[in-house]
Scaffold this motif. Structure first.
Motif, PDB file in Angstrom:
ATOM      1  N   LYS A 142       0.826  -1.209   0.000  1.00  0.00           N
ATOM      2  CA  LYS A 142       0.000   0.000   0.000  1.00  0.00           C
ATOM      3  C   LYS A 142       0.859   1.257   0.000  1.00  0.00           C
ATOM      4  CE  LYS A 142      -1.972   1.484   3.745  1.00  0.00           C
ATOM      5  NZ  LYS A 142      -2.861   1.647   4.928  1.00  0.00           N
ATOM      6  N   ASN A 187      -1.723  -1.374  -5.977  1.00  0.00           N
ATOM      7  CA  ASN A 187      -2.908  -1.094  -5.164  1.00  0.00           C
ATOM      8  C   ASN A 187      -3.432  -2.407  -4.601  1.00  0.00           C
ATOM      9  OD1 ASN A 187      -5.248  -0.264  -3.963  1.00  0.00           O
ATOM     10  ND2 ASN A 187      -6.132   0.668  -5.780  1.00  0.00           N
ATOM     11  N   LYS A 206      -5.673  -3.090  -2.525  1.00  0.00           N
ATOM     12  CA  LYS A 206      -7.115  -3.177  -2.300  1.00  0.00           C
ATOM     13  C   LYS A 206      -7.817  -3.844  -3.480  1.00  0.00           C
ATOM     14  CE  LYS A 206      -9.118   0.067   0.130  1.00  0.00           C
ATOM     15  NZ  LYS A 206      -8.995  -0.422   1.502  1.00  0.00           N
ATOM     16  N   GLN A 220      -6.998  -1.192   6.089  1.00  0.00           N
ATOM     17  CA  GLN A 220      -7.228  -2.399   5.302  1.00  0.00           C
ATOM     18  C   GLN A 220      -8.702  -2.735   5.266  1.00  0.00           C
ATOM     19  OE1 GLN A 220      -4.657  -5.604   6.380  1.00  0.00           O
ATOM     20  NE2 GLN A 220      -5.797  -7.113   5.245  1.00  0.00           N
TER      21      GLN A 220
END
Length: 204
Positions: free
Chosen positions: A73, A119, A121, A204
């Motif tokens: 991240k 990324n 996510k 997160q």
């Protein structure tokens, strides 16, 4: 093999402006439609590792490993801030490139790839997203998820290319206005900076 619900949800996800869209649009606006296509290819390719991780279940490890997640991240955030700094530094010196690809395809593709691959996510998103559209009792869930992944990437590439072509279409309205070009550069730079800070600060 796929449902209208999947297509509709995927379309909404792809249409929502994010770092990939901003990057593609900025290339289409400043460097022409060829550059925007290269950016779209890079951003789409950057999705592939996340989809692969989701299919293989590796994103579950990423989700539970706080150190690994935070490392990726912050690397992504730093890269976005790096892009923002470079674009801001070049404010006033950038001109619309009539040839479209003065530096070649590869650097543009590589930046787009890095924007999305850094990324984490995305991996977690696809881990939750893809299984929703695999019907219970499917003979081969893995094959179904691969097929859905291909559909999602194809949709991403098409939508991003359309974004880039649209940006290229309005280039002529800003081509003779250095002041407007400078403002657009600062806007894109600020957008990348905000997205980088947001990525670094989100949990997160």
């Amino acid at each position: 093999m796929f449902s209208m619900e999947f297509l509709t949800t995927s379309l909404i996800v792809v249409l929502v402006p994010g770092t990939g869209v901003i990057y593609t649009v900025s290339n289409g606006l400043f460097s022409g439609w060829k550059a925007s296509v290269a950016a779209a290819i890079g951003c789409t390719a950057g999705i592939l590792p996340h989809l692969s991780a989701s299919i293989l279940g590796l994103s579950a490890i990423l989700h539970t490993s706080a150190i690994l997640y935070q490392g990726i991240k912050y690397a992504g955030a730093v890269y976005l801030l790096y892009l923002a700094w470079n674009m801001w530094r070049e404010t006033g010196s950038l001109t619309l490139d009539a040839s479209g690809l003065k530096t070649g395809w590869w650097p543009i593709v590589k930046r787009g790839f890095l924007i999305n691959i850094l990324n984490p996510k995305l991996s977690i998103f696809f881990l939750a997203f893809l299984p929703l559209f695999v019907p219970p009792g499917t003979a081969s869930p893995t094959v179904q998820m691969i097929f859905l992944s291909i559909m999602f990437m194809a949709m991403t590439l098409i939508i991003f290319v359309l974004y880039g072509i649209f940006a290229n279409g309005v280039r002529k309205y800003v081509a003779h206005s250095p002041r407007l070009i400078g403002r657009l550069q600062r806007t894109f730079a600020a957008t990348f900076a905000v997205l980088g800070v947001k990525l670094a600060m989100t949990d997160q």
